[in-house]
Design a protein around this motif. Sequence first.
Motif, short mmCIF file in Angstrom:
data_model
loop_
_atom_site.label_atom_id
_atom_site.label_comp_id
_atom_site.label_asym_id
_atom_site.label_seq_id
_atom_site.Cartn_x
_atom_site.Cartn_y
_atom_site.Cartn_z
N MET A 1 0.56 -1.09 -1.70
CA MET A 1 -0.55 -1.76 -1.03
C MET A 1 -0.31 -1.94 0.47
O MET A 1 -1.17 -1.63 1.30
N TYR A 2 0.85 -2.44 0.84
CA TYR A 2 1.12 -2.70 2.26
C TYR A 2 1.08 -1.40 3.07
O TYR A 2 0.50 -1.35 4.16
N GLU A 3 1.70 -0.34 2.55
CA GLU A 3 1.72 0.93 3.27
C GLU A 3 0.30 1.47 3.48
O GLU A 3 -0.03 1.99 4.55
N GLU A 4 -0.54 1.34 2.46
CA GLU A 4 -1.92 1.83 2.57
C GLU A 4 -2.72 1.00 3.56
O GLU A 4 -3.57 1.53 4.28
N MET A 5 -2.45 -0.30 3.62
CA MET A 5 -3.15 -1.15 4.58
C MET A 5 -2.77 -0.79 6.01
O MET A 5 -3.60 -0.92 6.93
N CYS A 6 -1.55 -0.33 6.21
CA CYS A 6 -1.12 0.07 7.55
C CYS A 6 -1.99 1.20 8.11
O CYS A 6 -2.13 1.34 9.33
N LYS A 7 -2.59 1.99 7.21
CA LYS A 7 -3.41 3.13 7.64
C LYS A 7 -4.74 2.68 8.25
O LYS A 7 -5.39 3.47 8.94
N CYS A 8 -5.14 1.45 7.95
CA CYS A 8 -6.39 0.95 8.56
C CYS A 8 -6.15 -0.43 9.19
O CYS A 8 -6.99 -1.32 9.11
N SER A 9 -4.99 -0.57 9.79
CA SER A 9 -4.57 -1.87 10.35
C SER A 9 -5.48 -2.35 11.47
O SER A 9 -5.54 -3.55 11.75
N GLU A 10 -6.20 -1.40 12.12
CA GLU A 10 -7.07 -1.79 13.23
C GLU A 10 -8.23 -2.67 12.78
O GLU A 10 -8.87 -3.35 13.60
N LEU A 11 -8.49 -2.72 11.47
CA LEU A 11 -9.59 -3.52 10.95
C LEU A 11 -9.20 -4.99 10.76
O LEU A 11 -10.06 -5.84 10.59
N PHE A 12 -7.89 -5.28 10.77
CA PHE A 12 -7.41 -6.61 10.46
C PHE A 12 -7.05 -7.40 11.72
O PHE A 12 -6.58 -6.83 12.70
#
Length: 586
Positions: free
Chosen positions: A406-417
């Motif tokens: 989960m964390y690795e996949e979230m890093c791919k769209c980190s600009e949204l957070f």
Amino acid sequence: MAKWYVSAKRADFAAIGAKFGIDQVTARIIRNRGVIGDDAVNEFLNGKLSDIADPALLKDGQRLVDILAQKIADKVKIRIIGDYDIDGVMSTYILVKALKRAGACVDYMIPDRVKDGYGLNVHLIDKAYEDGIDTVVTCDNGIAAIEEIAHAKELGMTVLVTDHHAVPFEDIKGIKIYKESKADAVVNPHQIECSYPYKELCGAAVAWKIVILLYRKIGIDEKETMDFIENVAFATVGDVMPLTGENRILVKAGLKSIHHTTNIGMKALLECCNIEAENVDAYHFGFVLGPCVNATGRLDTAKRALELFLCDRQEEAMRIASELVALNDDRKEMTAKGVETAVEIYERDNYEKDRVLVIYLPDVHESIAGIIAGRIREKYNKPTFILTKSEDGVKGSGRSIEEYSMYEEMCKCSELFTKFGGHPMAAGLSLPQENVEPFRQKINEYASLTDDDLVPKIHIDVPMPVDYVSMRLVSEFSVLAPFGKDNPKPVFADKNLRVSRMWVVGKNNNVLRLSLISSYGTPINAIYFGDIESFFDYIRQRFGSDALEAAQRGRFNNIVLSVVYSPKINVFRENESLQFEIQYYK
């Protein structure tokens, strides 16, 4: 339909069984838990507190205690800052009680989940400074508070960190550069330089080890530290730490201790939960008592839970304990409504095609988002994010499946957070409301999950005919306890079981009893606590309505099942009998 897998790990189970006086089946289960070699098996079966490592091996452990002992001698003000979950509450309790016993001028602060957020923050540091606090001691937090601790040091404060979370780092061209803290001492077994051999301790266990070193230094009998072993065990199970190695030893010892607990607050909580102290096991820690403590941090303030364990008057303890139980009942009701709403949205808004679920529930209390995410993940076997409306946008929690980091996949769209963090199986995040739908779209675009990844997987310890199961064998399985993360209760499988009768029981008609006959002709009693209507639907589709009706009337039918089961000893009016709890069927 879930896929069934049999654990195929190899060893000389007959030899292991003979050496340790256990059945081959028990030996195989131990091997399935990753326990290899005579020493490891012996520790698994017979580990004692004397077998655990010396806390002096903890990096900075002695340094922290040296500083703390001097601060106690100087009579300066010390503040413990914990966390709002069970591990944080137990850690704080241990340190407050121990430091008072050592003569410290000590108080405590537990952050508010909504107002303060997790762990140290600048506001808490400034408040401590205003209150004339000289030394801050963290527990179950602090390792990631790099900027906050730097701020405290600029104010001239001493900061001592005890924690068990991952050390924060930056990934620079594939190389992990770990962030350095300006704390005066940092005790955390996850530090690379830490030589403590067991790394999976909870925050309360780390705090307890510091207490051992402190008592050792200032001349208090180390035996007094055993007063806290039940709190260490409670936190270890409640914080879902692996029940392996040293944690197994700590939890075993803690369960023995709580059977004779003298803590007035713990006694009150047990009474309000209708549990006899001598019957407490890891299940009660994780699923009955623990949620009551955690509920205060979710819906009220975790200070209430801490006050319960620090309480020295029975009447007050009973009042607080009953409040905790009532809060947990509220939390259960809120969770059930949240899950129901999430399922409605899933079915209404075409979520079936999504590999990763992002469900926005604006009216759900942010503190239970993670619990709801876990329930939805279990129902659909998909990584799940539950988002809720907060004061400054949207907050959320995620729960994953083994095949999805989960964390690795979230890093791919980190600009949204605006903020996010976590690990492979769970995460937390904050984002602007306008980014909710883009997040759902992007996280699914990046997801490479296959259909096979999304099929639930059932891991079977041993394909064992029910005829092999005996009262002696089931009794022997108690040596495998305590059960929990990385040491689940053993499950077995058998096939060609004929149904001779089935009937629904329970005041809510939510339990199915079955009389089954094995392929060798052995009659067995079975029970099923799952979705009975789904079970009946399966029987109708596979064998026909007439077969279902015949089975319900105890008449001859053509129903034959394969089952994953867990054997138990049922006690009814002082008579013991074998009972097979069906977990899965096909």
